[in-house]
Every structure is written in structure tokens, then in C-alpha cells.
Scaffold this motif. Structure first.
Motif, mmCIF file in Angstrom:
data_model
loop_
_atom_site.group_PDB
_atom_site.id
_atom_site.type_symbol
_atom_site.label_atom_id
_atom_site.label_comp_id
_atom_site.label_asym_id
_atom_site.label_seq_id
_atom_site.Cartn_x
_atom_site.Cartn_y
_atom_site.Cartn_z
ATOM 1 N N VAL A 1 0.857 -1.183 0.000
ATOM 2 C CA VAL A 1 0.000 0.000 0.000
ATOM 3 C C VAL A 1 0.891 1.229 0.000
ATOM 4 N N LEU A 2 0.701 2.109 -0.971
ATOM 5 C CA LEU A 2 1.452 3.356 -1.038
ATOM 6 C C LEU A 2 0.556 4.512 -0.624
ATOM 7 N N ALA A 3 1.107 5.415 0.183
ATOM 8 C CA ALA A 3 0.372 6.588 0.657
ATOM 9 C C ALA A 3 1.273 7.808 0.528
ATOM 10 N N PRO A 4 0.716 8.999 0.355
ATOM 11 C CA PRO A 4 1.546 10.181 0.121
ATOM 12 C C PRO A 4 2.209 10.750 1.367
ATOM 13 N N THR A 5 1.670 10.493 2.561
ATOM 14 C CA THR A 5 2.219 11.104 3.771
ATOM 15 C C THR A 5 2.478 10.054 4.843
ATOM 16 N N ARG A 6 3.356 10.400 5.769
ATOM 17 C CA ARG A 6 3.669 9.492 6.874
ATOM 18 C C ARG A 6 2.439 9.228 7.725
ATOM 19 N N GLU A 7 1.689 10.293 8.013
ATOM 20 C CA GLU A 7 0.523 10.148 8.877
ATOM 21 C C GLU A 7 -0.513 9.228 8.264
ATOM 22 N N LEU A 8 -0.757 9.369 6.968
ATOM 23 C CA LEU A 8 -1.734 8.508 6.317
ATOM 24 C C LEU A 8 -1.248 7.070 6.273
ATOM 25 N N GLU B 1 -5.130 7.779 -2.074
ATOM 26 C CA GLU B 1 -5.032 9.189 -2.463
ATOM 27 C C GLU B 1 -4.274 9.296 -3.788
ATOM 28 N N ALA B 2 -4.779 8.588 -4.781
ATOM 29 C CA ALA B 2 -4.063 8.466 -6.052
ATOM 30 C C ALA B 2 -3.850 9.807 -6.732
ATOM 31 N N ASP B 3 -4.825 10.717 -6.615
ATOM 32 C CA ASP B 3 -4.673 11.996 -7.304
ATOM 33 C C ASP B 3 -3.487 12.773 -6.759
ATOM 34 N N GLN B 4 -3.335 12.817 -5.447
ATOM 35 C CA GLN B 4 -2.199 13.546 -4.883
ATOM 36 C C GLN B 4 -0.887 12.826 -5.170
ATOM 37 N N MET B 5 -0.902 11.493 -5.110
ATOM 38 C CA MET B 5 0.329 10.746 -5.341
ATOM 39 C C MET B 5 0.902 11.050 -6.722
ATOM 40 N N MET B 6 0.046 11.161 -7.711
ATOM 41 C CA MET B 6 0.534 11.372 -9.080
ATOM 42 C C MET B 6 0.590 12.842 -9.451
ATOM 43 N N ASP B 7 -0.149 13.666 -8.731
ATOM 44 C CA ASP B 7 -0.207 15.080 -9.094
ATOM 45 C C ASP B 7 0.813 15.926 -8.342
ATOM 46 N N MET B 8 1.425 15.368 -7.307
ATOM 47 C CA MET B 8 2.327 16.141 -6.461
ATOM 48 C C MET B 8 3.771 15.659 -6.581
ATOM 49 N N GLY B 9 4.144 15.183 -7.761
ATOM 50 C CA GLY B 9 5.546 14.856 -7.991
ATOM 51 C C GLY B 9 5.926 13.413 -7.749
ATOM 52 N N PHE B 10 4.954 12.533 -7.479
ATOM 53 C CA PHE B 10 5.274 11.136 -7.213
ATOM 54 C C PHE B 10 5.245 10.268 -8.470
ATOM 55 N N ILE B 11 4.876 10.828 -9.590
ATOM 56 C CA ILE B 11 4.648 10.008 -10.767
ATOM 57 C C ILE B 11 5.908 9.262 -11.200
ATOM 58 N N HIS B 12 7.073 9.901 -11.128
ATOM 59 C CA HIS B 12 8.300 9.219 -11.547
ATOM 60 C C HIS B 12 8.643 8.071 -10.601
ATOM 61 N N SER B 13 8.441 8.284 -9.308
ATOM 62 C CA SER B 13 8.674 7.206 -8.340
ATOM 63 C C SER B 13 7.701 6.062 -8.575
ATOM 64 N N LEU B 14 6.446 6.399 -8.877
ATOM 65 C CA LEU B 14 5.444 5.359 -9.109
ATOM 66 C C LEU B 14 5.794 4.512 -10.327
ATOM 67 N N ARG B 15 6.255 5.163 -11.377
ATOM 68 C CA ARG B 15 6.622 4.409 -12.577
ATOM 69 C C ARG B 15 7.789 3.476 -12.302
ATOM 70 N N ARG B 16 8.731 3.931 -11.505
ATOM 71 C CA ARG B 16 9.862 3.067 -11.169
ATOM 72 C C ARG B 16 9.410 1.886 -10.314
ATOM 73 N N ILE B 17 8.515 2.159 -9.350
ATOM 74 C CA ILE B 17 8.001 1.089 -8.500
ATOM 75 C C ILE B 17 7.191 0.097 -9.321
ATOM 76 N N ALA B 18 6.371 0.607 -10.256
ATOM 77 C CA ALA B 18 5.532 -0.275 -11.072
ATOM 78 C C ALA B 18 6.366 -1.265 -11.876
ATOM 79 N N LYS B 19 7.543 -0.854 -12.341
ATOM 80 C CA LYS B 19 8.403 -1.745 -13.115
ATOM 81 C C LYS B 19 8.944 -2.894 -12.276
#
Length: 461
Positions: free
Chosen positions: A80-87, A157-175
Motif C-alpha cells: 500500500v502506497l500513501a503520500p504522507t507518513r501520517e496517512l 489518495e491516487a490523485d495527490q500521489m501522481m499530481d504532487m511529484g510522485f509520478i516518476h517514483s510510481l513508474r519506477r516502482i511499477a516496473k
């Protein structure tokens, strides 16, 4: 379906739900759980506070219990990936609660805390891993974690994960994930451009939307007060004094603004704490615990907290500054009126923030009720107590240990603190020198007769 028993969940999950006195599922859970139990990919859209976490964790835990096997060393079965530590911490606790009568292991990893303990926790493998992208990649780079056995991949929180600069990390993780896996996306908002990115990660997904995107909770009473920016602090003091506040979240746009609000409140004898990205993890945890326990009634936060705070009894959300993204307003005020309770949202609108508020009203299709300034407001502004002085800089005490290591790396000549693989080649010599000039500078002999007692001729290399 009217009860959780109707889903056919594993008996141990139903025991955990009964222990928490959960009987009636929410609309997002009613629509999401059946297709997820069939193994379908899913994109779930529901406003915050409607039960998305249970919507994906209950069927996922059911799958792990239905097909039991030990996780591989340094591996995980559910990520499970989340954008913040608290979440991330909040999701992990929910998974522990729902799996309390099972032997499933749940681990959380995020930055701001030492990595060695997390490496040890992952060494034997875990069933459920909840992580933030940055620390997840750190662990992968250190070969402390592998993702080739992941059966279920969840992006919250997929919108924030991809809209706030996480998209490159997500693509690397997806591979690094196996091609055969179940993908679950959940978010309160899903703009069209973000939905297009989500299509890259989902295969023939079921889309579940229980409310229109970016709508606000009906039980939240929304108010707006027009005030000059420099007068907002006095208005905040008046609101705190006049409102019957159980717990209030106060949102600012900047980290320094949050600290400034806390210092002003302290100058008036009002106890409050701040939570934002410049705080160490121990400071953020302490502030949240104090807020949950009732030791403080006011928590001042940046938008990082809008996605990661799930605290019952938040009676008020105060927008000290208006967000410039309408969807953030939805997440902010969604911290109140949770689990069927009522709540109040009050926005302080400076003249330059009126366009932001118009955008919010257009997107949310709602309009805040005007709230007049207090009758003695001018006097309150004149008599506003001075803020307490900011704390003295004590060096690295209380700071994020990762940031301490980065600073130490810079002092050792590590450049901009980037990871080793991202750093450019080390430059010798001065600007404008070619290779020959660098060799001359690098191997210049020390002149012992002139200034040698203080190393006047600097050695480079």
C-alpha cells in the motif's frame, strides 16, 4: 447488502468488525468490496471520511487469508502506497485492527525515522507493507526489500500521489512489481488528467464513484469571513474565544505560516501545536498524539495533514489561508463531520484570495454562508498580543535524521545532497580551466616559504 456479514468475508475479519462494532458498510464499501473479492482491478472515488480504507483492506485481508503462505524474505504480499507518513501510519493501524484475530504481519515504512529498524522488520518478509514512495525506494536501493512477490498493489489518495511529484517514483516502482497482480486505486478526487495516468496502472478496472468528484460533505456548515491578511490573527483569536470548539484544525498554505500562527496563539496564552514537513517525525507524532488525547484543542497544519489525519471529534476546520487548488479545500474540511457527525468549516478570505474561493465554489457546487466580523474587531486588532519569540536554532537537535545526514554529506563535499547515483562528476580546479589547468592546480607543490604555517596554498583533490 445491509451488513458486513453479507459479503462473505473470512470469519476472523467478521470477528474484528464485530469487536469494533462495525455492522453497516458505507456506500463505497458496498460497491467496492464485491468486485475486489473477485480479484478485479478497481478505481474507487469517494469523498474523504467515507470508509475507503476499509473498502480496500477488508477484501485484501480476505484474499491473504484465503490463500495463505509465508511471505518471502525481504518481500511482501500486499503493498500500500500513501503520500504522507501520517496517512501511512493510519492505514497500517486499520489493517492491524481488521486483522487482529489473524497472524498476518503489518509493517509501516516512511522517512524521517532511522532506516535500520525498518530493514530488520522486513528481513523475514511481511504480509502487508504500507509505505511512502521515497523510503520504499531507499529500501529497494539498499536491497532490503523486493517487490516481485506482491499480489495486491494499493495506491491511496491516487490523485495527490501522481499530481504532487510522485509520478516518476510510481513508474519506477511499477516496473519492479510482478505483471500479475491486483491493482486498487482510491481517491477523493480524480481529475481527468490524473485519471488518464491511472489508466497506465490499472487493467480493465471497475470504477466506483459514490459521489461527484470534489463535492463537500453535506453535514459540514461552511462559513466565510472577508478580512485583510494582516488582521487574520486577531480574527482567529476571536473565533477561538467565541466558538464551542472540541478540536479544531487550522490550515495555512506554508510551513512558516503555520509556525507563525502557533507563536501568535502562544502570545495570547492559547495552547496550540503545528504539524508540517519541516517537523521531525517525533515532533509530528507528538503533536498528533496531543491532539487526539485532547491535551491541545488546536492543531495548525499545512495541506500535508489534509490527507493524513483521521481524528475523531474534530468540530471545526479553519482555513486561515485559502488553498489555491479547489480539491485541497475538499480534503481540508473533510477532516470534520466524519462518521456521521456534524462539523463547521470557517474560511478567512483576504482580498487576493477571493478568486481562489470562487474556484472552490464552482468546483464544489456549494457556497459558504457569510460570517460578519466581530463587533469589537478593530479593538481586537489594535490589542493583538505579540507573538512569542521563535525558538533559537539549536543545530540538528530535533531535526529529521535524514536531513541531518544530508547536511553532513554537504559539509563533507557531497554537493547538493543527491543520492550517489544522481550526483554529477566531481569538478577539480576553477571555472574556465581545462584538463591541463586542473592538473596544474591539483599537483601544485606546496610553497613552504610563503604562508605555509597556515596552509596558504590549498591542496585540491
Amino acid at each position: 447488502m445491509t451488513t458486513f456479514n453479507d459479503f462473505g468475508l473470512h470469519a476472523d475479519i467478521n470477528r474484528a468488525l464485530a469487536a469494533k462494532d462495525y455492522t453497516v458498510p458505507t456506500p463505497i464499501q458496498v460497491q467496492a468490496i464485491p468486485p475486489l473479492m473477485k480479484g478485479r482491478d478497481l478505481c474507487g472515488i469517494a469523498q474523504t471520511g467515507t470508509g475507503k480504507t476499509a473498502g480496500f483492506s477488508l477484501p485484501s485481508i480476505h484474499h491473504l487469508l484465503t490463500y495463505p503462505h509465508r511471505p518471502t524474505p525481504r518481500g511482501c504480499r500486499m503493498l500500500v502506497l500513501a503520500p504522507t507518513r501520517e496517512l501511512a501510519a493510519q492505514i497500517a493501524q486499520s489493517c492491524r485492527d481488521y486483522g487482529r484475530f489473524t497472524k498476518l504481519s503489518v509493517t509501516t515504512v516512511f522517512g524521517g525515522v532511522p532506516i535500520n529498524k525498518q530493514i530488520r522488520d522486513l528481513s523475514g518478509g511481511v504480509d502487508i507493507l504500507v509505505a511512502t514512495p521515497g523510503r520504499l525506494l531507499d529500501l529497494i536501493d539498499q536491497r532490503a526489500l523486493r517487490l516481485d512477490d506482491v499480489e495486491i498493489f494499493v495506491l491511496d489518495e491516487a490523485d495527490q500521489m501522481m499530481d504532487m511529484g510522485f509520478i516518476h517514483s510510481l513508474r519506477r516502482i511499477a516496473k519492479l512489481l510482478p505483471s500479475r497482480r491486483q491493482n486498487l486505486f482510491f481517491s477523493a478526487t480524480m481529475p481527468k488528467e490524473i485519471a488518464h495516468l491511472a489508466e497506465q496502472f490499472l487493467e480493465d478496472p471497475v470504477t466506483v464513484s459514490v459521489t461527484p468528484a470534489a463535492t463537500t460533505v453535506e453535514k459540514i456548515s461552511q462559513y466565510a469571513t472577508f478580512v485583510e491578511q494582516k488582521e487574520k490573527q486577531a480574527l482567529l483569536h476571536a473565533i477561538v474565544a467565541s466558538e464551542d470548539i472540541d478540536r479544531a484544525l487550522i490550515f495555512t498554505r506554508t510551513k512558516h505560516g503555520a509556525d507563525r500562527v502557533v507563536r501568535h496563539l502562544a502570545g495570547a496564552g492559547i495552547k496550540a501545536m503545528a504539524i508540517h514537513g519541516n517537523k521531525s517525525q517525533s515532533q509530528r507524532t507528538h503533536a498528533l498524539q496531543a491532539f487526539r488525547s485532547g491535551d491541545i484543542k488546536l492543531l495548525v497544519a499545512t495541506d500535508i495533514a489534509a490527507r493524513g489525519i483521521d481524528v475523531s471529534g474534530v468540530s471545526h476546520v479553519i482555513n486561515f489561508e485559502i488553498p489555491n487548488v479547489p480539491e485541497q479545500y475538499v480534503h481540508r474540511i473533510g477532516r470534520t463531520a466524519r462518521a456521521g457527525a456534524e462539523g463547521k468549516a470557517i474560511s478567512f478570505i483576504a482580498p487576493d484570495e477571493r478568486p481562489y474561493m470562487r474556484d472552490i465554489e464552482r468546483v464544489t457546487r456549494s457556497k459558504s454562508e457569510p460570517m460578519p466580523l466581530p463587533e469589537n474587531f478593530n479593538e481586537l486588532v489594535r490589542n493583538l498580543p505579540k507573538p512569542v519569540a521563535p525558538p533559537r536554532d539549536t543545530g540538528s537537535q530535533g531535526r529529521d535524521p535524514n536531513r541531518q545526514r544530508q547536511d553532513a554529506h554537504r559539509h563533507r563535499g557531497g554537493g547538493n545532497g543527491k543520492p550517489q547515483g544522481e550526483r554529477g562528476p566531481r569538478r577539480e580546479g576553477t571555472a574556465g580551466e581545462g584538463a591541463e589547468g586542473q592538473r596544474k592546480r591539483r599537483f601544485r607543490p606546496r610553497n613552504k616559504s610563503v604562508g605555509a604555517h597556515k596552509g596558504a596554498v590549498k591542496r585540491v583533490g
